[in-house]
Design a protein around this motif. Structure first.
Motif, short mmCIF file in Angstrom:
data_model
loop_
_atom_site.label_atom_id
_atom_site.label_comp_id
_atom_site.label_asym_id
_atom_site.label_seq_id
_atom_site.Cartn_x
_atom_site.Cartn_y
_atom_site.Cartn_z
N LEU A 184 54.16 103.29 7.54
CA LEU A 184 55.53 103.08 8.00
C LEU A 184 55.89 104.01 9.14
O LEU A 184 57.00 103.95 9.66
N ILE A 185 54.97 104.87 9.51
CA ILE A 185 55.16 105.76 10.65
C ILE A 185 53.98 105.59 11.60
O ILE A 185 52.88 105.19 11.18
N ASP A 186 54.20 105.90 12.87
CA ASP A 186 53.11 105.78 13.83
C ASP A 186 52.35 107.10 13.95
O ASP A 186 52.62 108.05 13.20
N ALA A 187 51.43 107.17 14.88
CA ALA A 187 50.59 108.36 15.02
C ALA A 187 51.37 109.59 15.42
O ALA A 187 50.92 110.72 15.20
N THR A 188 52.56 109.40 15.98
CA THR A 188 53.38 110.55 16.38
C THR A 188 54.36 110.97 15.30
O THR A 188 55.14 111.89 15.49
N GLY A 189 54.33 110.26 14.15
CA GLY A 189 55.22 110.60 13.05
C GLY A 189 56.58 109.94 13.10
O GLY A 189 57.48 110.29 12.34
N VAL A 190 56.75 108.95 14.00
CA VAL A 190 58.02 108.24 14.14
C VAL A 190 57.99 106.97 13.29
O VAL A 190 57.00 106.22 13.30
N ALA A 191 59.08 106.72 12.55
CA ALA A 191 59.15 105.53 11.71
C ALA A 191 59.14 104.27 12.56
O ALA A 191 59.70 104.23 13.65
N LEU A 192 58.49 103.23 12.04
CA LEU A 192 58.34 101.98 12.78
C LEU A 192 59.66 101.22 12.88
O LEU A 192 60.44 101.18 11.93
N THR A 193 59.86 100.60 14.02
CA THR A 193 60.98 99.67 14.16
C THR A 193 60.63 98.39 13.40
O THR A 193 59.48 98.18 12.98
N ALA A 194 61.60 97.50 13.26
CA ALA A 194 61.36 96.24 12.55
C ALA A 194 60.28 95.43 13.24
O ALA A 194 59.42 94.83 12.58
N ASP A 195 60.30 95.38 14.57
CA ASP A 195 59.29 94.60 15.30
C ASP A 195 57.90 95.18 15.10
O ASP A 195 56.93 94.44 14.90
#
Length: 199
Positions: free
Chosen positions: A144-155
């Motif tokens: 649910l997070i990307d490689a930078t630690g940011v939560a994914l948007t709905a898209d």
């Protein structure tokens, strides 16, 4: 990561739940044992908040304060759990709550993860939230997070789930698939789950 829990019954049972960038939690995961969850800690450490942000919220999709706040405080709307009443250093925050179920079949096992993503913006409340259902497991097949630690948007979440489930936008479309098939889970290439009520 330690070995993920596996279902031990032929009916759906909760296995894990988790929070991502919600309340004071960055990334927290809690495991059930035999369908039960024990949370221990001092008063004010967030035990009730963990449950309020997952059950029954993820089953009925109701964001109202009287449903998700342990004390039913109408001033603590869902955005409070993201922006912490203005105490969070950012003016906007995106977070997730999720819940995983599993069950055994005669020839294998099946999993179902349900969850909700929410974005809060200072002064705007929650301009967007979405629910998802997938047979993927958080931390194993889905992040649910990307490689930078940011939560994914709905898209980006929809891209990550692909054909293994669905992201429900608008959120009002979410309860229907929950009722139509038990948690919307089945194993790709296998028979759909039976229609018995979840016990």
């Amino acid at each position: 990561m330690s070995e993920l829990p596996a279902p031990a019954r032929d009916r759906w049972q909760p296995l894990r739940l988790g929070l991502v960038d919600l309340f004071y939690y960055d990334r927290e995961e809690f495991a059930f044992r035999d369908g039960r969850l024990l949370l221990r800690g001092n008063n004010g450490t967030g035990k009730s908040k963990v449950l309020a942000l997952t059950l029954p919220f993820l089953l009925d999709g109701e964001l109202s304060a009287y449903r998700v706040e342990p004390d039913a405080d109408p001033n603590k709307r869902m955005e409070w759990n993201l922006l912490l009443g203005g105490e969070h250093p950012n003016d906007e925050r995106l977070g997730y709550a999720w819940l995983e179920f599993g069950r055994k079949y005669a020839d294998g096992i099946a999993f179902c993860t349900i969850g909700c993503g929410m974005k809060a913006v200072k002064g705007r409340g929650i301009p967007g939230h979405w629910f998802f259902i997938t047979d993927q497991r958080i931390g194993e097949e889905l992040a649910l997070i990307d490689a930078t630690g940011v939560a994914l948007t709905a898209d980006r979440l929809q891209d990550a789930i692909g054909p293994r489930g669905a992201v429900h936008r608008p959120a009002r479309h979410y309860p229907r698939p929950i009722g139509q098939r038990p948690f919307g889970a089945w194993r790709p290439g296998s028979r759909p789950p039976d229609r018995r009520p979840v016990q």
